[in-house]
Scaffold this active site. Structure first.
Site, PDB file in Angstrom:
ATOM      1  N   GLY A 162       0.791  -1.232   0.000  1.00  0.00           N
ATOM      2  CA  GLY A 162       0.000   0.000   0.000  1.00  0.00           C
ATOM      3  C   GLY A 162       0.818   1.275   0.000  1.00  0.00           C
ATOM      4  O   GLY A 162       0.302   2.346   0.342  1.00  0.00           O
ATOM      5  N   ASP A 181       8.197   3.808  -6.663  1.00  0.00           N
ATOM      6  CA  ASP A 181       8.691   2.511  -7.140  1.00  0.00           C
ATOM      7  C   ASP A 181      10.210   2.417  -7.044  1.00  0.00           C
ATOM      8  O   ASP A 181      10.740   1.538  -6.372  1.00  0.00           O
ATOM      9  CB  ASP A 181       8.233   2.217  -8.562  1.00  0.00           C
ATOM     10  CG  ASP A 181       8.508   0.776  -8.939  1.00  0.00           C
ATOM     11  OD1 ASP A 181       8.121  -0.119  -8.167  1.00  0.00           O
ATOM     12  OD2 ASP A 181       9.118   0.546  -9.993  1.00  0.00           O
ATOM     13  N   ARG A 247       4.894   0.690  21.655  1.00  0.00           N
ATOM     14  CA  ARG A 247       3.679   1.457  21.924  1.00  0.00           C
ATOM     15  C   ARG A 247       3.980   2.795  22.587  1.00  0.00           C
ATOM     16  O   ARG A 247       3.116   3.659  22.649  1.00  0.00           O
ATOM     17  CB  ARG A 247       2.721   0.650  22.809  1.00  0.00           C
ATOM     18  CG  ARG A 247       2.281  -0.656  22.155  1.00  0.00           C
ATOM     19  CD  ARG A 247       1.255  -1.384  22.978  1.00  0.00           C
ATOM     20  NE  ARG A 247       0.022  -0.618  23.111  1.00  0.00           N
ATOM     21  CZ  ARG A 247      -1.097  -1.099  23.655  1.00  0.00           C
ATOM     22  NH1 ARG A 247      -1.123  -2.341  24.109  1.00  0.00           N
ATOM     23  NH2 ARG A 247      -2.168  -0.346  23.751  1.00  0.00           N
TER      24      ARG A 247
END
Length: 324
Positions: A162, A181, A247
């Site tokens: 993605g 790319d 986290r």
């Protein structure tokens, strides 16, 4: 020393509006391979013990004045001594005329001789920058490079994760595309990496289900940029329930590229996560850290934890996603 890259004198003539005084061949077939330059004042004084013949020679007012004060025969001898070492090019600054015999010396030894109207110091700095970029060590890798809030962000990840779709949404949100790319990365100094796109695919993007688009034509000139420094690397990977992700942000991750450590993050991808917003947030948070503010440590301090006593955790992450 082996020089891997080269730049033609024809390109320098075009970039700096140089005036050729003598060229032994077509300037497109004459090359410079070293980004270093030299002002040959010591050489005109007769000192050649540590002379590097691969450096471009810049002759300014000081060197010309020194030659004028020498006996003409001695001055010609020093000029010949410089040119017989065949430097890749000799450039006279400030629009000064070549001293008597210098053009003949260039012709005898086959050395390109050029002139610029620019001031010596400003021309040297511009030339060094141009040579540093064009002759820099480089690699080409699979990814997407964008400028987000003025920061260069390199998106990495396996094909189909993605990256391009996230890049399109970031472009729509006002950010700029540098390369999709294939990203050509150059190390232009001991602290700076610069990324760009190969000329033949610049501003083109591939979106599965749509095909190839031209970002510049589709979104306008404001949506693209030719080059950008690389400040942050974000690796996108499929969410793994068995993996423990950071986290708090107390770990300082880096990726080694061409010998430089670049801050890096690993962001897991799964349905429902807005990657464009996450990438924007990561970029702004990294800028805060660069300016000295660490929100994780601020939170720990507010909770009464001795965050300042914790040693910084640094980790070099691998580049598993870099292969085509």
């Amino acid at each position: 020393m082996v020089y891997k890259y080269k730049i033609s004198i024809a390109k320098l003539i075009e970039s700096f509006s140089l005036t050729p005084l003598y060229l032994p061949a077509d300037p497109a077939e004459l090359y410079i391979r070293s980004s270093d330059v030299n002002r040959p004042g010591l050489q005109f004084a007769g000192f050649f013990d540590v002379f590097d013949e691969h450096r471009t020679q810049i002759i300014g007012k000081s060197e010309l004045t020194y030659l004028q004060n020498l006996d003409p025969a001695k001055a010609q001898e020093r000029i010949d001594s410089l040119f017989e070492l065949k430097p890749p090019a000799v450039i006279i600054s400030r629009g000064f005329e070549a001293p008597p015999g210098m053009v003949d010396a260039a012709r005898r030894h086959g050395v390109p001789l050029l002139s610029t109207k620019d001031q010596t110091s400003s021309f040297m700095s511009s030339l060094i920058l141009e040579l540093s970029v064009d002759l820099a060590p480089r690699i080409t890798r699979h990814g997407v490079l964008l400028e987000i809030f003025g920061e260069g962000v390199l998106l990495l990840g396996h094909s189909g994760i993605g990256k391009s779709e996230t890049a399109v949404e970031l472009i729509v949100r006002g950010h700029r595309l540098i390369a999709d790319d294939a990203v050509e990365i150059r190390r232009i100094s001991s602290k700076l990496l610069v990324g760009s796109s190969p000329d033949n695919i610049r501003h083109f993007m591939e979106l599965r289900g749509i095909g190839v688009i031209n970002a510049r034509r589709l979104f306008g000139m404001k949506a693209v940029k030719m080059t950008s420094k690389i400040d942050l690397i974000i690796q996108l990977e499929q969410w793994n329930d068995d993996k423990v992700y950071d986290r708090l942000g107390t770990e300082n991750e880096y990726m080694d590229i061409l010998g430089l450590k670049i801050p890096a993050l690993t962001i897991p991808v799964k349905p429902g996560r807005n990657l464009a917003v996450i990438v924007e947030t990561a970029t702004m948070n990294q800028r805060q850290k660069k300016m000295g503010y660490n929100p994780a440590r601020e939170l720990m301090k507010g909770l009464g934890m001795a965050a300042e006593d914790l040693p910084p955790i640094e980790k070099i992450i691998t580049n598993d996603y870099w292969d085509f």
